[in-house]
Motif scaffolding. Structure first.
Motif, PDB file in Angstrom:
ATOM      1  N   LEU A 171       0.830  -1.205   0.000  1.00 43.06           N
ATOM      2  CA  LEU A 171       0.000   0.000   0.000  1.00 43.06           C
ATOM      3  C   LEU A 171       0.865   1.256   0.000  1.00 43.06           C
ATOM      4  N   GLU A 172       1.954   1.224   0.750  1.00 41.75           N
ATOM      5  CA  GLU A 172       2.845   2.385   0.800  1.00 41.75           C
ATOM      6  C   GLU A 172       3.482   2.651  -0.552  1.00 41.75           C
ATOM      7  N   THR A 173       3.848   1.591  -1.249  1.00 40.71           N
ATOM      8  CA  THR A 173       4.418   1.741  -2.596  1.00 40.71           C
ATOM      9  C   THR A 173       3.386   2.321  -3.548  1.00 40.71           C
ATOM     10  N   ILE A 174       2.163   1.806  -3.469  1.00 41.90           N
ATOM     11  CA  ILE A 174       1.076   2.299  -4.322  1.00 41.90           C
ATOM     12  C   ILE A 174       0.781   3.762  -4.009  1.00 41.90           C
ATOM     13  N   ARG A 175       0.755   4.104  -2.723  1.00 41.01           N
ATOM     14  CA  ARG A 175       0.486   5.477  -2.291  1.00 41.01           C
ATOM     15  C   ARG A 175       1.566   6.436  -2.823  1.00 41.01           C
ATOM     16  N   THR A 176       2.807   6.014  -2.755  1.00 46.61           N
ATOM     17  CA  THR A 176       3.921   6.844  -3.220  1.00 46.61           C
ATOM     18  C   THR A 176       3.854   7.071  -4.727  1.00 46.61           C
ATOM     19  N   GLU A 177       3.527   6.028  -5.463  1.00 47.34           N
ATOM     20  CA  GLU A 177       3.532   6.114  -6.923  1.00 47.34           C
ATOM     21  C   GLU A 177       2.322   6.849  -7.491  1.00 47.34           C
ATOM     22  N   HIS A 178       1.167   6.721  -6.838  1.00 47.61           N
ATOM     23  CA  HIS A 178      -0.048   7.315  -7.409  1.00 47.61           C
ATOM     24  C   HIS A 178      -0.472   8.616  -6.727  1.00 47.61           C
ATOM     25  N   LEU A 210     -11.134  -1.899  -5.043  1.00 45.09           N
ATOM     26  CA  LEU A 210     -10.797  -0.679  -5.778  1.00 45.09           C
ATOM     27  C   LEU A 210     -12.067  -0.115  -6.403  1.00 45.09           C
ATOM     28  N   TYR A 211     -12.355   1.156  -6.076  1.00 44.89           N
ATOM     29  CA  TYR A 211     -13.507   1.859  -6.638  1.00 44.89           C
ATOM     30  C   TYR A 211     -13.006   2.921  -7.624  1.00 44.89           C
ATOM     31  N   GLN A 212     -13.740   3.086  -8.706  1.00 47.80           N
ATOM     32  CA  GLN A 212     -13.515   4.207  -9.620  1.00 47.80           C
ATOM     33  C   GLN A 212     -14.868   4.817  -9.958  1.00 47.80           C
ATOM     34  N   ASN A 213     -14.969   6.115  -9.713  1.00 44.46           N
ATOM     35  CA  ASN A 213     -16.230   6.823  -9.948  1.00 44.46           C
ATOM     36  C   ASN A 213     -17.401   6.146  -9.246  1.00 44.46           C
ATOM     37  N   GLY A 214     -17.135   5.684  -8.020  1.00 40.13           N
ATOM     38  CA  GLY A 214     -18.183   5.096  -7.194  1.00 40.13           C
ATOM     39  C   GLY A 214     -18.518   3.653  -7.478  1.00 40.13           C
ATOM     40  N   LYS A 215     -17.863   3.054  -8.470  1.00 39.47           N
ATOM     41  CA  LYS A 215     -18.158   1.665  -8.837  1.00 39.47           C
ATOM     42  C   LYS A 215     -16.960   0.770  -8.545  1.00 39.47           C
ATOM     43  N   ILE A 216     -17.253  -0.475  -8.186  1.00 37.29           N
ATOM     44  CA  ILE A 216     -16.186  -1.424  -7.880  1.00 37.29           C
ATOM     45  C   ILE A 216     -15.517  -1.896  -9.171  1.00 37.29           C
ATOM     46  N   VAL A 217     -14.199  -1.693  -9.241  1.00 38.07           N
ATOM     47  CA  VAL A 217     -13.409  -2.164 -10.381  1.00 38.07           C
ATOM     48  C   VAL A 217     -12.962  -3.598 -10.123  1.00 38.07           C
ATOM     49  N   PHE A 218     -12.482  -3.838  -8.902  1.00 32.92           N
ATOM     50  CA  PHE A 218     -12.161  -5.212  -8.507  1.00 32.92           C
ATOM     51  C   PHE A 218     -12.264  -5.361  -6.999  1.00 32.92           C
ATOM     52  N   ASP A 225      -1.013  -9.988  -6.716  1.00 38.35           N
ATOM     53  CA  ASP A 225      -1.035  -9.056  -7.852  1.00 38.35           C
ATOM     54  C   ASP A 225      -1.736  -7.734  -7.546  1.00 38.35           C
ATOM     55  N   LEU A 226      -1.770  -7.330  -6.286  1.00 46.91           N
ATOM     56  CA  LEU A 226      -2.482  -6.109  -5.913  1.00 46.91           C
ATOM     57  C   LEU A 226      -1.946  -4.886  -6.655  1.00 46.91           C
ATOM     58  N   LYS A 227      -0.650  -4.666  -6.569  1.00 47.35           N
ATOM     59  CA  LYS A 227      -0.081  -3.483  -7.209  1.00 47.35           C
ATOM     60  C   LYS A 227      -0.274  -3.516  -8.728  1.00 47.35           C
ATOM     61  N   LYS A 228      -0.055  -4.675  -9.309  1.00 44.69           N
ATOM     62  CA  LYS A 228      -0.226  -4.830 -10.752  1.00 44.69           C
ATOM     63  C   LYS A 228      -1.654  -4.486 -11.170  1.00 44.69           C
ATOM     64  N   ASP A 229      -2.627  -4.975 -10.424  1.00 45.87           N
ATOM     65  CA  ASP A 229      -4.027  -4.736 -10.770  1.00 45.87           C
ATOM     66  C   ASP A 229      -4.425  -3.279 -10.566  1.00 45.87           C
ATOM     67  N   VAL A 230      -3.888  -2.652  -9.512  1.00 36.70           N
ATOM     68  CA  VAL A 230      -4.171  -1.239  -9.270  1.00 36.70           C
ATOM     69  C   VAL A 230      -3.560  -0.388 -10.390  1.00 36.70           C
TER      70      VAL A 230
END
Length: 237
Positions: A171-178, A210-218, A225-230
């Motif tokens: 999560l920290e890696t994802i937070r830093t990158e995005h 993971l939500y995008q625009n209020g909808k569940i993406v996954f 594969d969490l980071k890959k999928d995000v």
């Protein structure tokens, strides 16, 4: 040298015990529906919380008692149970509960059941439970966070869950990158049991949504594969 040999012998015994428990797992691990139904059929169900005392004090299934294989008074606790009646056991997942259920069966108990998904499955499906404090986050606040952000990654777990701890550095890696492009919300059982219960869709820890625009993406049960999928989902925005 004698002490070393004794330690090796103990380690071998523990290893074979664990292997034995794993082999018998399918025989006594049952779904939430089966577990709940069997409990409902008992006037005074024997329910065991196989987690640690700290975990139990924070939240547990109504009517449960707390002990596990490492408890100092384990033998006395077992002796107080009725071998002729089923015993219902759960833990944070299904590790300690499987071991305990197998041990009871080996000791002559008629039935011993371990709950698949453990306390995560019970509370996460909206079943009744005891909690000693109010959740810090409400379902309405949760929904508002989802609505107010374009992309939201929700991590649902427990500080007592080994697999959940492995999610944190990812999560920290994802937070830093995005950065500001992604809102990360961490919801743990110890501080927010009610919102987990209100979602009525959590069956194991960790669960990542993971939500995008209020909808569940996954929705992922586990961190594979969490980071890959995000990264893939956000790249397609």
């Amino acid at each position: 040298m004698k002490k070393i040999i004794e330690n090796i012998q103990i380690a071998i015994i523990v290893l074979f015990s664990i292997i034995g428990f794993a082999q018998d797992k399918s025989s006594n691990t049952v779904s939430l529906d089966v577990f709940y139904s069997k409990i409902q059929n008992e006037k005074q169900p024997q329910i065991i919380d196989a987690r640690g005392p700290e975990e139990f004090a924070l939240n547990h299934i109504n009517g449960a008692v707390n002990f596990n294989l490492e408890s100092k008074d384990y033998a006395q606790r077992i002796a107080a149970l009725d071998k002729s009646k089923p015993v219902f056991i759960y833990s944070i997942g299904a590790g300690r509960s499987v071991w305990l259920a197998n041990d009871l069966l080996k000791k002559g108990f008629k039935e011993a059941y371990s709950l698949q998904g453990g306390i995560a499955n019970w509370i996460g499906s909206g079943k009744p439970f005891y909690v000693n404090s109010k959740s810090k986050l409400t379902l309405e606040e949760y929904k508002k966070v989802i609505a107010d952000n374009d992309a939201v990654l929700v991590d649902i777990g427990s500080k007592y869950c080994g697999a959940c701890k492995k999610v944190k550095p990812i999560l920290e890696t994802i937070r830093t990158e995005h950065g500001s492009n992604l809102k990360i919300v961490e919801i743990d059982l110890e501080e927010n049991p009610q919102v987990i219960a209100d979602l009525k869709s959590i069956h194991v820890f960790p669960t990542l949504i993971l939500y995008q625009n209020g909808k569940i993406v996954f929705k992922k049960e586990g961190l594979n594969d969490l980071k890959k999928d995000v990264d893939l989902a956000l790249a397609q925005k």
